[in-house]
Design an enzyme around this catalytic site. Structure first.
Site, PDB file in Angstrom:
ATOM      1  CG  ASP A   8      -0.344   0.275   2.527  1.00  0.00           C
ATOM      2  OD1 ASP A   8       0.898   0.405   2.627  1.00  0.00           O
ATOM      3  OD2 ASP A   8      -1.094   0.391   3.513  1.00  0.00           O
ATOM      4  CB  CYS A  65       1.235  -1.969   4.813  1.00  0.00           C
ATOM      5  SG  CYS A  65       1.130  -2.771   6.417  1.00  0.00           S
ATOM      6  N   GLY A  66       2.767   0.166   6.087  1.00  0.00           N
ATOM      7  CA  GLY A  66       3.489   0.958   7.076  1.00  0.00           C
ATOM      8  C   GLY A  66       4.123   0.117   8.165  1.00  0.00           C
ATOM      9  CB  THR A  67       2.899  -1.654  11.002  1.00  0.00           C
ATOM     10  OG1 THR A  67       1.635  -2.185  10.580  1.00  0.00           O
ATOM     11  CG2 THR A  67       2.734  -0.248  11.551  1.00  0.00           C
ATOM     12  N   GLY A  68       3.354  -3.556   8.331  1.00  0.00           N
ATOM     13  CA  GLY A  68       3.305  -4.964   7.949  1.00  0.00           C
ATOM     14  C   GLY A  68       2.162  -5.700   8.602  1.00  0.00           C
ATOM     15  CG  HIS A  98       9.886 -23.391  13.789  1.00  0.00           C
ATOM     16  ND1 HIS A  98      10.100 -23.132  15.112  1.00  0.00           N
ATOM     17  CD2 HIS A  98      11.061 -23.867  13.311  1.00  0.00           C
ATOM     18  CE1 HIS A  98      11.355 -23.445  15.428  1.00  0.00           C
ATOM     19  NE2 HIS A  98      11.951 -23.893  14.349  1.00  0.00           N
ATOM     20  CG  ASN A  99       5.379 -20.557  12.079  1.00  0.00           C
ATOM     21  OD1 ASN A  99       6.239 -19.748  12.381  1.00  0.00           O
ATOM     22  ND2 ASN A  99       4.738 -21.276  12.990  1.00  0.00           N
ATOM     23  CG  HIS A 133       7.934 -27.295  13.159  1.00  0.00           C
ATOM     24  ND1 HIS A 133       7.721 -26.537  14.286  1.00  0.00           N
ATOM     25  CD2 HIS A 133       9.237 -27.661  13.186  1.00  0.00           C
ATOM     26  CE1 HIS A 133       8.845 -26.439  14.968  1.00  0.00           C
ATOM     27  NE2 HIS A 133       9.785 -27.117  14.322  1.00  0.00           N
TER      28      HIS A 133
END
Length: 146
Positions: A8, A65-68, A98-99, A133
């Protein structure tokens, strides 16, 4: 690797820098926009990008984006997406190992371009290690199907 890239207005400068970085590394980049620092609504960028990652049109995605945070929340609404908001290399590595994160989100107003490039490099080179996992990822996928 074919990478979906989007942002964005808050992540526009970082996305443009990462686009050049990824192409220099030999990756094919599919740019979902935005293409200027003018205000846009991030879901309009995130949903098409995340759908293309989920259906295999792109191998992985990176969204700024600004913060993610906002783009991570939106991306995680798409079935099959595991988006991770990372601002350090340890989290980036763990999100893959792990994810099995398939989308990385970054904050253009939180981290600098150099650190963002390091995070991206670590994230792209890290592999899912499965084992215990995989059982957890399968539980998430099973819940998504409900």
């Amino acid at each position: 690797m074919k990478i979906a890239l989007g942002c964005d207005h808050g992540g526009y400068e970082l996305k443009e820098d990462l686009k050049n970085y990824l192409e220099e590394q030999g990756h094919e980049v599919v740019d979902y926009g935005t293409n200027s620092p003018e205000m846009v609504d991030y879901p309009d960028i995130v949903f098409p990008l995340a759908k293309d990652v989920a259906n295999g049109k792109c191998e992985k995605g990176i969204i700024c984006c600004g913060t993610g945070v906002g783009v991570s929340i939106a991306a995680n609404k798409v079935y099959g997406i595991r988006a991770a908001n990372c601002h350090d290399t340890f989290s980036a590595r763990a999100s893959r190992e792990h994810n099995d994160a398939n989308i990385l989100t970054l904050g253009g107003r939180v981290i600098g371009k150099g650190l963002a490039q390091e995070i991206v490099q670590v994230w792209l080179k890290s592999e899912f290690i499965e084992g215990r996992h995989l059982r957890r990822i399968n539980k998430i996928s099973d819940y998504e199907k409900q």
